[in-house]
Motif scaffolding. Sequence first.
Motif, short mmCIF file in Angstrom:
data_model
loop_
_atom_site.label_atom_id
_atom_site.label_comp_id
_atom_site.label_asym_id
_atom_site.label_seq_id
_atom_site.Cartn_x
_atom_site.Cartn_y
_atom_site.Cartn_z
N ARG A 1 0.85 -1.19 0.00
CA ARG A 1 0.00 0.00 0.00
C ARG A 1 0.89 1.24 0.00
N THR A 2 0.56 2.18 -0.87
CA THR A 2 1.27 3.46 -0.92
C THR A 2 0.59 4.44 0.02
N GLN A 3 1.39 5.11 0.84
CA GLN A 3 0.87 6.08 1.80
C GLN A 3 1.72 7.34 1.76
N TRP A 4 1.16 8.44 2.26
CA TRP A 4 1.91 9.70 2.32
C TRP A 4 1.58 10.45 3.60
N ARG A 5 2.49 11.35 3.96
CA ARG A 5 2.29 12.20 5.14
C ARG A 5 3.08 13.50 4.94
N SER A 6 2.47 14.62 5.31
CA SER A 6 3.12 15.91 5.14
C SER A 6 4.33 16.05 6.05
N LEU A 7 5.42 16.61 5.53
CA LEU A 7 6.58 16.90 6.37
C LEU A 7 6.24 17.97 7.40
N HIS A 8 5.22 18.76 7.10
CA HIS A 8 4.83 19.87 7.97
C HIS A 8 4.09 19.39 9.21
N VAL B 1 6.26 16.20 1.08
CA VAL B 1 5.64 15.06 1.77
C VAL B 1 6.59 13.87 1.80
N TRP B 2 6.36 12.98 2.74
CA TRP B 2 6.94 11.65 2.71
C TRP B 2 5.99 10.75 1.93
N ILE B 3 6.54 9.92 1.06
CA ILE B 3 5.76 8.88 0.40
C ILE B 3 6.43 7.55 0.74
N ARG B 4 5.62 6.54 1.05
CA ARG B 4 6.20 5.27 1.46
C ARG B 4 5.39 4.10 0.93
N LEU B 5 6.00 2.93 0.97
CA LEU B 5 5.36 1.69 0.58
C LEU B 5 5.37 0.76 1.79
N ILE C 1 9.35 13.81 -1.26
CA ILE C 1 9.04 14.34 -2.58
C ILE C 1 8.28 15.65 -2.43
N TYR C 2 8.07 16.33 -3.58
CA TYR C 2 7.39 17.63 -3.61
C TYR C 2 6.24 17.53 -4.60
N HIS D 1 0.17 22.22 5.12
CA HIS D 1 1.10 21.35 4.40
C HIS D 1 2.49 21.93 4.23
N GLY D 2 2.71 23.16 4.67
CA GLY D 2 4.04 23.73 4.58
C GLY D 2 4.33 24.40 3.25
N GLN D 3 5.61 24.62 2.99
CA GLN D 3 6.04 25.43 1.84
C GLN D 3 6.76 24.61 0.78
N LEU D 4 6.49 24.95 -0.47
CA LEU D 4 7.16 24.36 -1.62
C LEU D 4 7.67 25.52 -2.48
#
Length: 336
Positions: A154-161, A178-182, A196-197, A269-272
Amino acid sequence: MSEHDIFLHDGQTEYRLTVEKGEPWGESPWLFTEKDTKDEFDFLGEGSRQTRFEKGWVLAHNSQKYEIKDNGNCRAIGNIPSFNRILYELNGTVDFLSSENERYRISCHADKDSTETYSIVGKVLLEALNSYPIYVGFPQINISNTEKSRGQYRTQWRSLHCQGKSWNGTANDCVGPVWIRLVDTTNGIEVFRRKIYVLPKSFKLDRMISAEGLPGKYRFYGLGKAKVTTENGETITEIEHADIIEVSCPSIKNTSLPQLLVKLYWPTHGQLTISLPYPQRGAMLQLAGKTLQYDDYVSLDRMGGLRLLLQDPIGSESYWIEAEPLMANHTSSQSI
């Protein structure tokens, strides 16, 4: 660690090519195994891995703790302060846990070494000059060289912020850094992670190159509730009820274009930051993500990595590039 990536793109989507040992090492534990040559080691991979060797050596972040599994053994034998990592020698199966209980599993004396490779694939913002890809919409994690079913991951994500918050399983509202993980759903083990951004899936931009002293402009569409600023205070106009933000850049007396740094901020979500070509007639040379200035030097063996950007509102002009080869006790000038 430096990032060295090779991409292919079809004009819309960019595809990362798998390069042996080409991925930057991330936050996960790093597994090494001993080579046939004494006191030399091979980097097997990061995250959750297995090896056919009886022993392995892991560099784990100082904040990560270990947990013995299946008659395993683990002991700290050193540290690398510059990496904030501790070196462990282990055998059997050992889990490493982050401060937020994300779990990585290292198994020794397995039937074979891990062969899986992971890559992130998605639509990228081709206009961006950043040294890392900026994805438009949520990308996917591709798995190669695996015998396991893709359905068990399963692919999941979470904001670095928002560190400490739960992981998201859907792509809705995924923007910013964000962090993206498997994750392996059969045991809850994290097998891969990257920072990733991401821009909203609806994001688009138009560029209007300045001519005859008039300002150049960018128009951004689909940014939602993002607050937009620039580093040098360019004029920013929000077009109400149209989800359009316009950045107006005054004409400058310089044909060597600077970069325009556009900062997007989402409260949750913070800054890009997006690096874009200044919207004015001129040229820019980049090498390894850095803009070259007038009279900069480039070695001949790196010429293949130069990126040339030309901008002109007409589009039918001719250009000259002047290059000056420099050699020992000899200098010559040549126009290309």
